[in-house]
Scaffold this active site. Sequence first.
Site, PDB file in Angstrom:
ATOM      1  N   PRO A 120       0.831  -1.218   0.000  1.00 49.02           N
ATOM      2  CA  PRO A 120       0.000   0.000   0.000  1.00 49.02           C
ATOM      3  C   PRO A 120       0.862   1.264   0.000  1.00 49.02           C
ATOM      4  CG  PRO A 120       0.125  -0.881   2.214  1.00 49.02           C
ATOM      5  CD  PRO A 120       0.893  -1.838   1.347  1.00 49.02           C
ATOM      6  N   LYS A 121       1.553   1.504  -1.115  1.00 46.50           N
ATOM      7  CA  LYS A 121       2.550   2.566  -1.176  1.00 46.50           C
ATOM      8  C   LYS A 121       1.997   3.846  -1.774  1.00 46.50           C
ATOM      9  CE  LYS A 121       6.479  -0.554  -1.387  1.00 46.50           C
ATOM     10  NZ  LYS A 121       7.873  -0.697  -1.815  1.00 46.50           N
TER      11      LYS A 121
END
Length: 251
Positions: A120-121
Amino acid sequence: MKIADVRAKAFAMPLNNPAYPKPPYKFYNREFVVITYRTDPEKLRAMVPEPLEVVGDLVAYEFIRMPDSTGFGDYTETGQVIPVRYTTPSGEVQTGGYVHAMYLDDNSPIAGGREIWGFPKKLASPKLVHEQETLVGTLHYGSVLCVTATMGYKHREADMDAVLKGMKNPAFMIKIIPHVDGTARVCELVRYYMEDIVLKGAWEGPAALQLFEHVSCDVAKLPVLEVVKASHYIADITLGLGEVIHDYLKD
């Protein structure tokens, strides 16, 4: 370009100039500062998806300096990992970490991390520096300060075996890829491991952590109630590829 050529060539976007090379990805002298803190357990349960289970009220807030990584270069990452438990279909119980949020300053690992594993960047400006006797981590999202972390520099040596055991635990995340109509085409729970770990040093010390609210950087949704411990360690690793352990669209 023929259809067969597209199939043979396709690895990542863009087709003719992918944003990152093919794995594996190796990291040398990867520096971790991990501050474990206590938070609201109800908020944790609201964040962690089944079939994972929250195992307490702790969050690991991490700053990671990656000065030498194959394919991805030199960058810094920060984010939150939540201790969880996963029961496999065969009944084996695994303890590990659910990767809740990550912020970093380099396009290639953002694109590769999201597209391959489902990390989840988001793009932001994390920093980890040594200031005299203190390790200092900060996270800015745009111009706004969202995190300040400080840790005493190498106050005492940590238990290397315990640190290595923790590094060998699995990590979990949700990989989501939308369809062209905006619905979910991929929604999977992914598990991965760090591999080829060479732990070069590990230390403990006092620490402080502050999280600030931001509409696009939601670290403060898991508030700091008490700092429990802090670790600082340096290692070489290979980032293992993931495996799908649950498909949310098939249930």
